[in-house]
Design an enzyme around this catalytic site. Structure first.
Site, PDB file in Angstrom:
ATOM      1  N   HIS A 144      77.252  -9.380 -38.678  1.00 23.64           N
ATOM      2  CA  HIS A 144      77.544  -8.346 -39.667  1.00 23.64           C
ATOM      3  C   HIS A 144      77.090  -8.771 -41.067  1.00 23.64           C
ATOM      4  O   HIS A 144      76.458  -8.000 -41.800  1.00 23.64           O
ATOM      5  CB  HIS A 144      79.057  -8.075 -39.734  1.00 23.64           C
ATOM      6  CG  HIS A 144      79.688  -7.691 -38.442  1.00 23.64           C
ATOM      7  ND1 HIS A 144      79.511  -8.373 -37.270  1.00 23.64           N
ATOM      8  CD2 HIS A 144      80.550  -6.683 -38.146  1.00 23.64           C
ATOM      9  CE1 HIS A 144      80.212  -7.816 -36.317  1.00 23.64           C
ATOM     10  NE2 HIS A 144      80.860  -6.778 -36.821  1.00 23.64           N
ATOM     11  N   GLU A 145      77.446 -10.010 -41.433  1.00 23.46           N
ATOM     12  CA  GLU A 145      77.143 -10.498 -42.773  1.00 23.46           C
ATOM     13  C   GLU A 145      75.641 -10.490 -43.050  1.00 23.46           C
ATOM     14  O   GLU A 145      75.201 -10.114 -44.134  1.00 23.46           O
ATOM     15  CB  GLU A 145      77.668 -11.934 -42.934  1.00 23.46           C
ATOM     16  CG  GLU A 145      79.172 -12.063 -42.722  1.00 23.46           C
ATOM     17  CD  GLU A 145      79.540 -12.433 -41.287  1.00 23.46           C
ATOM     18  OE1 GLU A 145      80.570 -13.094 -41.092  1.00 23.46           O
ATOM     19  OE2 GLU A 145      78.800 -12.034 -40.352  1.00 23.46           O
TER      20      GLU A 145
ATOM     21  N   ASP B 197      78.071  -3.342 -32.276  1.00 21.59           N
ATOM     22  CA  ASP B 197      78.929  -3.428 -33.455  1.00 21.59           C
ATOM     23  C   ASP B 197      78.744  -2.150 -34.254  1.00 21.59           C
ATOM     24  O   ASP B 197      77.674  -1.916 -34.827  1.00 21.59           O
ATOM     25  CB  ASP B 197      78.560  -4.644 -34.314  1.00 21.59           C
ATOM     26  CG  ASP B 197      78.882  -5.960 -33.633  1.00 21.59           C
ATOM     27  OD1 ASP B 197      79.944  -6.054 -33.004  1.00 21.59           O
ATOM     28  OD2 ASP B 197      78.070  -6.895 -33.740  1.00 21.59           O
TER      29      ASP B 197
ATOM     30  N   ILE C 235      82.385 -18.155 -40.282  1.00 24.59           N
ATOM     31  CA  ILE C 235      83.194 -18.605 -39.159  1.00 24.59           C
ATOM     32  C   ILE C 235      83.004 -17.639 -38.003  1.00 24.59           C
ATOM     33  O   ILE C 235      83.179 -16.426 -38.160  1.00 24.59           O
ATOM     34  CB  ILE C 235      84.679 -18.703 -39.539  1.00 24.59           C
ATOM     35  CG1 ILE C 235      84.859 -19.658 -40.721  1.00 24.59           C
ATOM     36  CG2 ILE C 235      85.516 -19.182 -38.348  1.00 24.59           C
ATOM     37  CD1 ILE C 235      86.262 -19.697 -41.296  1.00 24.59           C
ATOM     38  N   GLU C 236      82.615 -18.154 -36.863  1.00 21.19           N
ATOM     39  CA  GLU C 236      82.337 -17.325 -35.687  1.00 21.19           C
ATOM     40  C   GLU C 236      83.611 -16.583 -35.272  1.00 21.19           C
ATOM     41  O   GLU C 236      84.701 -17.155 -35.223  1.00 21.19           O
ATOM     42  CB  GLU C 236      81.796 -18.224 -34.569  1.00 21.19           C
ATOM     43  CG  GLU C 236      81.299 -17.480 -33.356  1.00 21.19           C
ATOM     44  CD  GLU C 236      82.411 -17.234 -32.366  1.00 21.19           C
ATOM     45  OE1 GLU C 236      82.608 -16.054 -32.021  1.00 21.19           O
ATOM     46  OE2 GLU C 236      83.081 -18.190 -31.976  1.00 21.19           O
ATOM     47  N   SER C 237      83.474 -15.283 -34.973  1.00 24.85           N
ATOM     48  CA  SER C 237      84.628 -14.400 -34.839  1.00 24.85           C
ATOM     49  C   SER C 237      85.543 -14.742 -33.662  1.00 24.85           C
ATOM     50  O   SER C 237      86.769 -14.666 -33.782  1.00 24.85           O
ATOM     51  CB  SER C 237      84.161 -12.949 -34.729  1.00 24.85           C
ATOM     52  OG  SER C 237      83.313 -12.775 -33.605  1.00 24.85           O
ATOM     53  N   LYS C 238      84.977 -15.097 -32.512  1.00 24.59           N
ATOM     54  CA  LYS C 238      85.850 -15.391 -31.374  1.00 24.59           C
ATOM     55  C   LYS C 238      86.654 -16.652 -31.626  1.00 24.59           C
ATOM     56  O   LYS C 238      87.835 -16.739 -31.264  1.00 24.59           O
ATOM     57  CB  LYS C 238      85.053 -15.529 -30.082  1.00 24.59           C
ATOM     58  CG  LYS C 238      85.965 -15.719 -28.863  1.00 24.59           C
ATOM     59  CD  LYS C 238      85.201 -15.718 -27.560  1.00 24.59           C
ATOM     60  CE  LYS C 238      86.148 -15.899 -26.382  1.00 24.59           C
ATOM     61  NZ  LYS C 238      85.422 -15.925 -25.095  1.00 24.59           N
TER      62      LYS C 238
ATOM     63  N   CYS D 285      75.695  -7.728 -31.384  1.00 23.76           N
ATOM     64  CA  CYS D 285      76.059  -9.134 -31.478  1.00 23.76           C
ATOM     65  C   CYS D 285      74.867  -9.997 -31.065  1.00 23.76           C
ATOM     66  O   CYS D 285      74.250  -9.739 -30.028  1.00 23.76           O
ATOM     67  CB  CYS D 285      77.264  -9.422 -30.577  1.00 23.76           C
ATOM     68  SG  CYS D 285      77.665 -11.177 -30.445  1.00 23.76           S
TER      69      CYS D 285
ATOM     70  N   ARG E  87      87.057  -5.149 -33.542  1.00 23.68           N
ATOM     71  CA  ARG E  87      86.822  -5.602 -32.163  1.00 23.68           C
ATOM     72  C   ARG E  87      87.622  -6.872 -31.938  1.00 23.68           C
ATOM     73  O   ARG E  87      87.555  -7.804 -32.719  1.00 23.68           O
ATOM     74  CB  ARG E  87      85.318  -5.853 -31.931  1.00 23.68           C
ATOM     75  CG  ARG E  87      85.005  -6.349 -30.532  1.00 23.68           C
ATOM     76  CD  ARG E  87      83.696  -5.770 -29.969  1.00 23.68           C
ATOM     77  NE  ARG E  87      82.498  -6.065 -30.729  1.00 23.68           N
ATOM     78  CZ  ARG E  87      81.789  -7.194 -30.602  1.00 23.68           C
ATOM     79  NH1 ARG E  87      82.205  -8.161 -29.813  1.00 23.68           N
ATOM     80  NH2 ARG E  87      80.682  -7.358 -31.293  1.00 23.68           N
ATOM     81  N   GLY E  88      88.397  -6.901 -30.848  1.00 22.72           N
ATOM     82  CA  GLY E  88      89.206  -8.072 -30.563  1.00 22.72           C
ATOM     83  C   GLY E  88      90.284  -8.336 -31.597  1.00 22.72           C
ATOM     84  O   GLY E  88      90.650  -9.489 -31.843  1.00 22.72           O
TER      85      GLY E  88
END
EC number: 1.7.1.13
Length: 277
Positions: A223-224, A191, A86-89, A184, A252-253
């Site tokens: 990251h994964e 990161d 799942i995309e972080s933002k 990123c 982050r965020g």
């Protein structure tokens, strides 16, 4: 969840976004893992590892039935064999949607999170909510020996398994470094992270291992996938009997992520959260 192409081209990451104040499961943006795994020779359904992506969210809030705000820290565990990450933002935007949404109970919040995240990831996602001063969130240190004081010269900042050197002696050891950095794949933002490697097998030359890990410094990937890249390179080069690769990335965020990949039977040390997280 809305129907749309699950590609980075349409992801909210790197785009200006309005932050919602009301719950909307459609904000979650899943991305198939397969495309990034294919270049590493990893076939879906034939993963060479077990593992999880562990997320912590530090900006979780909702309203109780009477409209009073409540806050928590959430821990999510997403299995490595889920077909999608799942995309972080999008995850952050989704969580922001809870801020002005009323829930009858803490359990109802967990049920909602588990249902929506499982639908996005295509697999069961575990959810825990902690009070902000819960002892389970205490800061720890990585076990093992740190590589960071090695005095090495580096002029290649790309991740190449050619840097890795392996001896003949069979050892069982845990090594780590705080010098992990990747970027990123969408925004190019840095990161920062720490990486732990626990293995049994032919001894890894420590200078070559540190040189290899620093090689991710200009690499752009999630990251994964960085952790899976490290795992597959070590398995191909050193062929250890057992291997665990764990990364603890800096928050982050309001979100941090700690993916781990391992040979069957291996598990990461728990609990574990670093000062930079």
């Amino acid at each position: 969840m809305s129907q749309r192409p699950d590609t980075l081209e349409h992801a909210p990451l790197g785009r200006e976004s309005a932050y919602p104040e009301h719950y909307d499961a459609g904000l979650l943006y899943p991305i198939p893992r397969a495309a990034n795994r294919a270049p590493l020779g990893i076939e879906e359904g034939k993963l060479p590892f077990v593992g999880e992506d562990e997320w912590h969210a530090f900006e979780v809030s909702w309203l109780n039935a009477r409209g009073k705000p409540l806050v928590a820290v959430a821990r999510f565990r997403l299995p490595a064999d889920s077909p999608r990450l799942i995309e972080s933002k999008s995850w952050k935007l989704y969580l922001n949607g809870f801020n002005q949404t009323r829930f009858d109970s803490r359990e109802r919040v967990i049920e909602t999170l588990e249902r929506d995240l499982a639908q996005a990831a295509g697999a069961t996602v575990s959810v825990e909510l902690f009070d902000v001063d819960d002892a389970a969130l205490a800061v720890c240190r990585l076990p093992g020996e740190c590589l960071d004081e090695l005095d090495i010269e580096i002029d290649d900042y790309s991740p190449s398994a050619e840097h890795l050197k392996v001896g003949e002696e069979i050892v069982e050891e845990t090594l780590y470094s705080h010098l992990l950095k990747s970027n990123c794949p969408v925004t190019g933002q840095p990161d920062w992270g720490s990486v732990l490697i626990r293995y049994r097998g032919s001894r890894l030359d420590r200078e070559s291992l540190l040189r290899y890990l620093i090689g991710y410094r200009q690499h752009q990937d999630f990251h994964e996938h960085c952790v899976e890249h490290i795992f597959t390179d070590l398995m191909a080069k050193a062929k250890p009997e057992r291997l665990l690769v764990l990364a603890r990335y800096v928050r982050r965020g309001g979100l941090d992520i700690s993916p781990w990949r391992a040979t069957p039977g291996e598990r990461p040390p728990e609990p574990l959260r670093l000062a930079r997280q």
